[in-house]
Design a protein around this motif. Structure first.
Motif, short mmCIF file in Angstrom:
data_model
loop_
_atom_site.label_atom_id
_atom_site.label_comp_id
_atom_site.label_asym_id
_atom_site.label_seq_id
_atom_site.Cartn_x
_atom_site.Cartn_y
_atom_site.Cartn_z
N THR A 39 0.85 -1.18 0.00
CA THR A 39 0.00 0.00 0.00
C THR A 39 0.89 1.23 0.00
N GLY A 40 0.32 2.37 -0.34
CA GLY A 40 1.04 3.64 -0.26
C GLY A 40 2.32 3.64 -1.08
N ASN A 41 3.40 4.19 -0.48
CA ASN A 41 4.67 4.30 -1.18
C ASN A 41 5.25 2.93 -1.55
N ASP A 42 5.05 1.95 -0.68
CA ASP A 42 5.55 0.60 -0.97
C ASP A 42 4.88 0.05 -2.23
N TYR A 43 3.59 0.28 -2.34
CA TYR A 43 2.86 -0.22 -3.51
C TYR A 43 3.31 0.49 -4.78
N GLU A 44 3.51 1.80 -4.69
CA GLU A 44 3.96 2.54 -5.87
C GLU A 44 5.31 2.04 -6.34
N LEU A 45 6.21 1.74 -5.39
CA LEU A 45 7.53 1.23 -5.73
C LEU A 45 7.42 -0.16 -6.35
N LEU A 46 6.56 -1.00 -5.79
CA LEU A 46 6.34 -2.33 -6.34
C LEU A 46 5.82 -2.25 -7.77
N ARG A 114 10.07 -9.93 -3.70
CA ARG A 114 10.94 -10.38 -2.60
C ARG A 114 11.79 -9.23 -2.05
N ASP A 115 12.43 -8.48 -2.92
CA ASP A 115 13.38 -7.47 -2.46
C ASP A 115 12.72 -6.17 -2.03
N VAL A 116 11.69 -5.75 -2.75
CA VAL A 116 11.08 -4.45 -2.47
C VAL A 116 10.12 -4.51 -1.29
N VAL A 117 9.36 -5.58 -1.17
CA VAL A 117 8.31 -5.64 -0.15
C VAL A 117 8.66 -6.59 0.99
N PHE A 118 8.86 -7.85 0.67
CA PHE A 118 9.09 -8.84 1.72
C PHE A 118 10.34 -8.51 2.53
N LEU A 119 11.41 -8.12 1.86
CA LEU A 119 12.64 -7.79 2.57
C LEU A 119 12.43 -6.58 3.49
N LYS A 120 11.63 -5.62 3.05
CA LYS A 120 11.37 -4.43 3.86
C LYS A 120 10.79 -4.81 5.22
N TYR A 220 23.99 -15.51 -13.95
CA TYR A 220 24.02 -14.21 -14.61
C TYR A 220 23.24 -13.26 -13.69
N ILE A 221 23.97 -12.65 -12.76
CA ILE A 221 23.36 -11.89 -11.67
C ILE A 221 23.25 -10.42 -12.06
N GLY A 222 22.06 -9.88 -11.96
CA GLY A 222 21.82 -8.47 -12.25
C GLY A 222 21.50 -7.74 -10.96
N ILE A 223 22.27 -6.71 -10.66
CA ILE A 223 22.05 -5.94 -9.42
C ILE A 223 21.61 -4.53 -9.79
N THR A 224 20.46 -4.14 -9.31
CA THR A 224 19.93 -2.82 -9.64
C THR A 224 19.41 -2.15 -8.38
N GLU A 225 18.74 -1.02 -8.54
CA GLU A 225 18.12 -0.31 -7.42
C GLU A 225 16.90 0.44 -7.95
N PRO A 226 15.93 0.75 -7.08
CA PRO A 226 14.65 1.29 -7.55
C PRO A 226 14.76 2.57 -8.37
N GLY A 227 15.77 3.41 -8.08
CA GLY A 227 15.87 4.67 -8.78
C GLY A 227 16.28 4.54 -10.23
N ASN A 239 19.40 -14.24 -14.70
CA ASN A 239 18.62 -15.31 -14.05
C ASN A 239 18.60 -15.17 -12.53
N GLU A 240 19.29 -14.14 -12.01
CA GLU A 240 19.19 -13.79 -10.60
C GLU A 240 19.14 -12.27 -10.51
N LEU A 241 17.96 -11.73 -10.27
CA LEU A 241 17.78 -10.29 -10.15
C LEU A 241 17.74 -9.91 -8.68
N ILE A 242 18.55 -8.91 -8.30
CA ILE A 242 18.60 -8.45 -6.92
C ILE A 242 18.43 -6.93 -6.93
N ILE A 243 17.45 -6.44 -6.18
CA ILE A 243 17.18 -5.00 -6.12
C ILE A 243 17.63 -4.48 -4.76
N MET A 244 18.65 -3.65 -4.75
CA MET A 244 19.17 -3.06 -3.52
C MET A 244 18.45 -1.75 -3.22
N PRO A 245 18.49 -1.28 -1.98
CA PRO A 245 17.72 -0.08 -1.61
C PRO A 245 18.13 1.19 -2.34
#
Length: 462
Positions: A39-46, A114-120, A220-227, A239-245
């Motif tokens: 919900t709210g900001n978390d939902y918009e980011l998701l 997993r990274d944006v919501v559950f990890l939070k 083949y690991i891809g590391i990104t961030e929401p911005g 094949n492994e996506l990881i979203i850091m804060p």
């Protein structure tokens, strides 16, 4: 089949997909809390990150492309006794084949969840983890990677981090593929920023190399961030996506996971990565830690690295230049140097009893970990003068490039520039001259954005 398509339109598709990436093993209570966080900001980011993943078949770094779809796109977390289901409305049709979501994109969607919501919610309930101290940042990064099942204990070092630009010419892209191929033949896995260009090329080449060697579990690991995910959607080989804060946690993840580093030609984002790693290596506590770092490109890119090397020499000096090796137009030599460097790393970590899967020994100052908000005031306040330790000058130069990246492709940075005008950077005249020369070279070489014809600088140097 887990995908159940509800409606197919000419441009958009409604669908429901069931959970993967570890989220299928949740209690009902965990699923309820997960739903409550969407919900709210978390939902918009998701929404934003999921939509970026589903748009990965469209090659662009224009965030307005995704913004135009955002209001019509919806995602709902649904509770099942056996896990989680996502109900998605108005997903881009390019993410589907015959009405069924492409499997790789489906996995990436649940990596976002997993990274944006559950990890939070995990971090919120774990009082031992915080982002307000240096050790807290490193511990949190370890927790994120462990939660993503990205850490593989007991495996010999073989992770090669490949950095480079997304807006590169075809001959440079082909070169990154060839280097990736040579690395794949030698059994190395690839970590990149997960986008296109010099991030996609090494993965594509390594995939062929792994296939020839009958390596069926290449990573083949891809590391990104929401911005930045909206401007650099994950390429299909990841094949492994990881979203850091944020960008700082993303950069630390690279250096904690990687065993050898290869830098291809790029723009301001690549310069930011170079200055980040050089700043860390220049810290006195890291002097004796082996850290293979190679700059490489085809013959046509020799001037690019000559300009980068000149900038480093004039701003950070010979000590910084000694931290890397430049190899031009020789993918085999690059792969062999990576191989020997990884061996050095393995022997060192074995000697000091450090983990192969996470570089705990490397000291990273708070200046490289604290999130930098590229407001106009923060950009104008950067200390771009030589009267400071070299690693701190590198940290401030890194922040300057980070702000320019934000002004080029990140939603918040673009909004800042549109509202207040170009960022103003001020500093030592010699440093500013070198910075001006390097940025002008990036513009002339069309390395700022994919839409280079319409590029307007988001910065002014004083």
């Amino acid at each position: 089949m887990n995908n159940m398509t509800q409606a197919v339109h000419s441009q958009y598709i409604d669908t429901e997909i069931t959970a993967e990436s570890g989220l299928e093993l949740l209690t009902n209570d965990e699923i309820q809390r997960l739903s409550a966080h969407t919900t709210g900001n978390d939902y918009e980011l998701l929404k934003k990150c999921t939509l970026a993943v589903l748009n990965s078949t469209n090659i662009t770094d224009d965030i307005s492309f995704i913004q135009q779809q955002f209001d019509h796109f919806n995602i709902e977390v649904m509770q099942l006794n056996k896990g989680v289901k996502l109900k998605i409305k108005n997903a881009p049709s390019g993410a589907f084949v015959d009405g069924v979501m492409i499997q790789g994109l489906k996995e990436q969607v649940f990596s976002v969840l997993r990274d944006v919501v559950f990890l939070k919610q995990e971090l919120e309930t774990n009082s031992r983890i915080d982002f307000n101290s240096s050790s807290g940042c490193t511990n949190a990064i370890f927790h994120i990677l462990r939660n993503a099942k990205a850490l593989k204990p007991g495996v010999d070092p073989n992770m090669v981090v490949c950095w480079g630009g997304h807006a590169i010419p075809h001959h440079e892209y082909e070169y990154t593929k060839e280097v990736g191929y040579r690395l794949g033949l030698r059994g190395h896995d690839i970590i990149t920023g997960c986008g296109i260009g010099a991030m996609k090329g090494p993965m594509k080449g390594a995939l062929v190399g792994h296939s020839k060697q009958r390596i069926t579990k290449g990573r083949y690991i891809g590391i990104t961030e929401p911005g930045i995910i909206a401007a650099e959607s994950p390429n299909p080989i990841v094949n492994e996506l990881i979203i850091m804060p944020d960008i700082e946690k993303r950069l630390e993840t690279f250096v904690r996971m990687g065993h050898s580093f290869v830098v291809f030609p790029g723009g301001v984002g690549t310069a930011e990565e170079i200055l980040y790693i050089l700043g860390i290596l220049l810290h006195p506590q890291n002097q004796n830690i082996p850290f293979p770092l190679i700059f490489t490109g085809p013959t046509e890119s020799a001037d690019y690295f000559k300009r980068i090397d000149q900038f480093i020499g004039k701003t950070l000096g010979p000590e910084a230049q000694s931290k890397y090796q430049i190899i031009i137009d020789d993918p085999v030599k690059v792969a062999k140097r990576v191989q020997s460097g990884v061996t050095e790393v393995r022997e060192y970590r074995k000697k000091v009893q450090d983990a192969y899967h996470f570089n705990w020994q490397l000291h990273i100052d708070w200046d490289f970990q604290e999130s930098f908000d590229p407001t106009h005031q923060n950009m104008a306040s950067l200390n771009l003068h030589p009267e400071q330790p070299l690693h701190l000058l590198a940290a401030n130069l890194r922040k300057a490039f980070s702000g320019i990246v934000a002004g080029n492709v990140k939603e918040k940075g673009i909004a800042e520039v549109n509202k207040h005008g170009p960022y103003q950077l001020d500093g030592n005249p010699d440093i500013m001259d070198e910075l001006d020369g390097l940025l002008k070279a990036f513009v002339e070489q069309k390395r700022m954005k994919l839409d280079y014809k319409g590029y307007v600088p988001c910065y002014q140097l004083r």
